[in-house]
Motif scaffolding. Sequence first.
Motif, PDB file in Angstrom:
ATOM      1  N   SER A  98       0.883  -1.102  -0.115  1.00  0.00           N
ATOM      2  CA  SER A  98      -0.087  -0.004   0.193  1.00  0.00           C
ATOM      3  C   SER A  98       0.805   1.344  -0.155  1.00  0.00           C
ATOM      4  CB  SER A  98      -0.932   0.031   1.198  1.00  0.00           C
ATOM      5  OG  SER A  98      -0.156   0.158   2.555  1.00  0.00           O
ATOM      6  N   LEU A  99       2.144   1.185   0.362  1.00  0.00           N
ATOM      7  CA  LEU A  99       3.095   2.145   0.169  1.00  0.00           C
ATOM      8  C   LEU A  99       2.884   3.174  -1.117  1.00  0.00           C
ATOM      9  CD1 LEU A  99       6.317   1.049   1.972  1.00  0.00           C
ATOM     10  CD2 LEU A  99       4.661   2.836   2.836  1.00  0.00           C
ATOM     11  N   SER A 100       2.831   4.415  -0.890  1.00  0.00           N
ATOM     12  CA  SER A 100       2.861   5.393  -2.150  1.00  0.00           C
ATOM     13  C   SER A 100       3.375   6.681  -1.594  1.00  0.00           C
ATOM     14  CB  SER A 100       1.509   5.580  -2.761  1.00  0.00           C
ATOM     15  OG  SER A 100       0.657   6.280  -1.839  1.00  0.00           O
ATOM     16  N   VAL A 101       4.202   7.258  -2.461  1.00  0.00           N
ATOM     17  CA  VAL A 101       4.882   8.593  -2.164  1.00  0.00           C
ATOM     18  C   VAL A 101       4.442   9.676  -2.804  1.00  0.00           C
ATOM     19  CG1 VAL A 101       7.247   9.711  -1.967  1.00  0.00           C
ATOM     20  CG2 VAL A 101       6.819   7.356  -1.283  1.00  0.00           C
ATOM     21  N   GLN A 102       4.164  10.842  -2.626  1.00  0.00           N
ATOM     22  CA  GLN A 102       3.904  12.097  -3.386  1.00  0.00           C
ATOM     23  C   GLN A 102       4.723  13.220  -3.035  1.00  0.00           C
ATOM     24  OE1 GLN A 102      -0.149  13.285  -2.336  1.00  0.00           O
ATOM     25  NE2 GLN A 102      -0.150  14.788  -4.004  1.00  0.00           N
ATOM     26  N   ALA A 103       5.095  13.931  -3.827  1.00  0.00           N
ATOM     27  CA  ALA A 103       5.972  15.025  -3.666  1.00  0.00           C
ATOM     28  C   ALA A 103       5.024  16.212  -4.102  1.00  0.00           C
ATOM     29  CB  ALA A 103       7.248  14.901  -4.549  1.00  0.00           C
ATOM     30  N   LEU A 104       5.435  17.291  -3.440  1.00  0.00           N
ATOM     31  CA  LEU A 104       4.663  18.623  -3.741  1.00  0.00           C
ATOM     32  C   LEU A 104       5.909  19.433  -4.364  1.00  0.00           C
ATOM     33  CD1 LEU A 104       2.971  19.137  -0.218  1.00  0.00           C
ATOM     34  CD2 LEU A 104       2.054  18.152  -2.251  1.00  0.00           C
ATOM     35  N   GLY A 105       5.281  20.296  -5.491  1.00  0.00           N
ATOM     36  CA  GLY A 105       6.143  21.288  -6.250  1.00  0.00           C
ATOM     37  C   GLY A 105       7.049  20.509  -7.232  1.00  0.00           C
ATOM     38  N   ASN A 106       8.218  21.147  -7.414  1.00  0.00           N
ATOM     39  CA  ASN A 106       8.870  20.711  -8.477  1.00  0.00           C
ATOM     40  C   ASN A 106       9.912  19.760  -8.143  1.00  0.00           C
ATOM     41  OD1 ASN A 106      10.199  20.556 -10.930  1.00  0.00           O
ATOM     42  ND2 ASN A 106      11.110  22.327 -10.687  1.00  0.00           N
ATOM     43  N   VAL A 107       9.515  18.639  -7.661  1.00  0.00           N
ATOM     44  CA  VAL A 107      10.283  17.496  -7.305  1.00  0.00           C
ATOM     45  C   VAL A 107      10.227  16.159  -7.785  1.00  0.00           C
ATOM     46  CG1 VAL A 107      10.903  16.109  -4.972  1.00  0.00           C
ATOM     47  CG2 VAL A 107      10.052  18.556  -4.798  1.00  0.00           C
ATOM     48  N   ASN A 108      11.327  15.554  -8.126  1.00  0.00           N
ATOM     49  CA  ASN A 108      11.407  14.252  -8.762  1.00  0.00           C
ATOM     50  C   ASN A 108      11.768  13.214  -7.659  1.00  0.00           C
ATOM     51  OD1 ASN A 108      11.275  15.398 -11.122  1.00  0.00           O
ATOM     52  ND2 ASN A 108      13.481  15.617 -11.564  1.00  0.00           N
ATOM     53  N   ILE A 109      10.906  12.157  -7.846  1.00  0.00           N
ATOM     54  CA  ILE A 109      10.907  11.039  -7.097  1.00  0.00           C
ATOM     55  C   ILE A 109      11.874   9.922  -7.442  1.00  0.00           C
ATOM     56  CG2 ILE A 109       9.741   9.304  -5.560  1.00  0.00           C
ATOM     57  CD1 ILE A 109       9.527  12.104  -4.391  1.00  0.00           C
ATOM     58  N   GLY A 110      12.757   9.271  -6.843  1.00  0.00           N
ATOM     59  CA  GLY A 110      13.717   8.250  -7.567  1.00  0.00           C
ATOM     60  C   GLY A 110      13.082   6.994  -6.799  1.00  0.00           C
ATOM     61  N   GLU A 111      14.210   6.031  -6.299  1.00  0.00           N
ATOM     62  CA  GLU A 111      13.674   4.865  -5.636  1.00  0.00           C
ATOM     63  C   GLU A 111      13.250   4.859  -4.290  1.00  0.00           C
ATOM     64  OE1 GLU A 111      18.190   5.060  -5.444  1.00  0.00           O
ATOM     65  OE2 GLU A 111      16.603   5.677  -6.790  1.00  0.00           O
ATOM     66  N   VAL A 112      12.512   4.143  -3.945  1.00  0.00           N
ATOM     67  CA  VAL A 112      11.850   3.977  -2.708  1.00  0.00           C
ATOM     68  C   VAL A 112      12.266   2.731  -1.949  1.00  0.00           C
ATOM     69  CG1 VAL A 112       9.810   3.886  -1.141  1.00  0.00           C
ATOM     70  CG2 VAL A 112       9.914   5.333  -3.240  1.00  0.00           C
ATOM     71  N   SER A 113      12.968   2.604  -0.790  1.00  0.00           N
ATOM     72  CA  SER A 113      13.664   1.718  -0.205  1.00  0.00           C
ATOM     73  C   SER A 113      12.778   1.105   1.109  1.00  0.00           C
ATOM     74  CB  SER A 113      15.095   1.682   0.028  1.00  0.00           C
ATOM     75  OG  SER A 113      15.851   1.974  -1.325  1.00  0.00           O
ATOM     76  N   ILE A 114      12.653   0.047   1.292  1.00  0.00           N
ATOM     77  CA  ILE A 114      12.265  -0.332   2.579  1.00  0.00           C
ATOM     78  C   ILE A 114      13.134  -1.313   3.516  1.00  0.00           C
ATOM     79  CG2 ILE A 114      10.078  -1.421   3.757  1.00  0.00           C
ATOM     80  CD1 ILE A 114       8.782  -1.063   1.072  1.00  0.00           C
ATOM     81  N   GLU A 115      13.153  -0.972   4.886  1.00  0.00           N
ATOM     82  CA  GLU A 115      13.930  -1.960   5.566  1.00  0.00           C
ATOM     83  C   GLU A 115      13.327  -2.235   6.883  1.00  0.00           C
ATOM     84  OE1 GLU A 115      18.703  -1.569   7.366  1.00  0.00           O
ATOM     85  OE2 GLU A 115      17.662  -0.004   6.625  1.00  0.00           O
ATOM     86  N   GLU A 116      13.704  -3.336   7.320  1.00  0.00           N
ATOM     87  CA  GLU A 116      13.172  -3.805   8.525  1.00  0.00           C
ATOM     88  C   GLU A 116      14.417  -3.620   9.727  1.00  0.00           C
ATOM     89  OE1 GLU A 116      10.140  -4.771   9.470  1.00  0.00           O
ATOM     90  OE2 GLU A 116       9.028  -4.871   7.580  1.00  0.00           O
TER      91      GLU A 116
END
Length: 556
Positions: A98-116
Amino acid sequence: MQAHSSKSMTSLVSVTANPQLIANASLGMSSNKWLPLSLVTTAALTMISPSVQAAASSVEQVTIYQGLASVTRALPITGNGEQTLVFSCLSPYIDKESLSVQALGNVNIGEVSIEELSGEQAAQCQYQGDAKVQVGQQSLATIKAELEAAQLAKAYLQNLTKVTQITIEGTLTNNTRDIEAQAAAINKRILDIQQRQVRAQDELTQLMAGSIASTRDNVTQVSVRTASRSPSSVKLHYQVRGAGWEPTYQARLNTQSKQLSIIASAIIAQQTGENWINVPLTLSSVNPNQNTTGQLPNVPRLSLYEENKDGVVTVPPMMEASIVMADASYERSAKVAGAALPNFTVSSENKNGIIEYKLPQRISIPSDGRRVRTLIDEQSGSSKLWIRSTPSQEMVGYWYASAPFLIPAWVDGSLQLYRDDNYVGQSRYSYQLLKEQGIGFGIDPNTIVKQLANEDKQGDKGAFNRTQTFTKTQAYQFTNQHTRSMRLQVLGSEPISRDDSLKVAVTHTPPITERDWNDNKGIIAWDFELPSKQSQVIQSTYQLSYPANKVLSGDY
């Protein structure tokens, strides 16, 4: 899991090395138990890359459903260029899909990493969000740093006296006195710092003992790679299990003024592993565990078969398959029907059948399962009162009140009942049922019900009689012991024939007020005003006629 941005969207990759271990090794703070995680992680990640930012994320919104919650967190982008933001100390029960990422403004999103993370790293998250504990931890860390500096100065002074050669005669006494004065000052400072350290540790221990923090063996950490030309922020959305809420109502009736008030509250609890401190909260009526698609109809598959001479029935293969399909369909339906129905509550907004209620105040809900109750609505107004009795079931009368101000958005939940400031019991809030039948407020001891007759008579069945009869007579007396006139409603019933050859004849004294009461076939009702200290007798007689060669069955 998805990562969204106004400019770019990339796929998920694995998380990088453990920053906490690097922090402890590089900073020499492996023994510093109370150093805040944000400080340690920030320093460690800075050594790995100067473009990494780690800080405690803020909770912008929590929506609680039945069994899970949807959480939105935010982290600021303070600089420009390429950076990695770290959302630390998240619940171990996050639904990673269900994870999702949203950026506000002039932002580029790269990889999203998860760690336990586990062990010491998870322990550092234990008191995140508890402001008093964090202040205490930071204060203790500062004191420890001062103590280490003072001890270092003392060691330096001790080494200085061993290696320094004093060759100028006459200055020996002055140098000795200076060293002694400095040593005394340092010793006194060390003693003062140690005393402050003991007091700070005691205060922190007391804070932790009374803290709302919960122990977590594992935590989730999410890293988001970004690129921007100006400060902005990144939002992380996810769902987490272990949260829920249920409605509860209180109905208070004043029988003198005929005023009725109903208070609606929500009882909320969560054990997600995250402490939600002072967060905006929305309660939703959606049950995410329900079916999201309807079932297709079963298609009848018919065939003919013949009986063998020995009476054994041969079933064609197609019919066997049809039977199996029907059984499977029945099992699925039974499983759905047997599932526990969720409890819902009032919302300020109805989104095409989805009811939401946004709490006007921020609320704190620790992750220890404690029940947090909050008022969400209240309705009151004038009510109509009456006494209802069903003497064939119970020879008593019950207080009832109408509630014309009931709200359809208030959904099923427990209902506590108070009559004239006395708790009389508990019922169930159901809008449709209470709207039709009213709200019951317990037994009225001032209404006396007495049975006068309950007679059955079976007609004679002779050799030439083609029909037989059965006659039943019931009579009850109702006495009003109140000092005022009371409206009385008496419920009874009439037999229903399911056979054309079974005839039913009924007489009521006095005549009934309503037949098929509230669309309930066979239920009848008398409504009348009963003056103070007066009595009223109600009698019903019904006669059943049916063929002599048949047997009467059913409740009669």
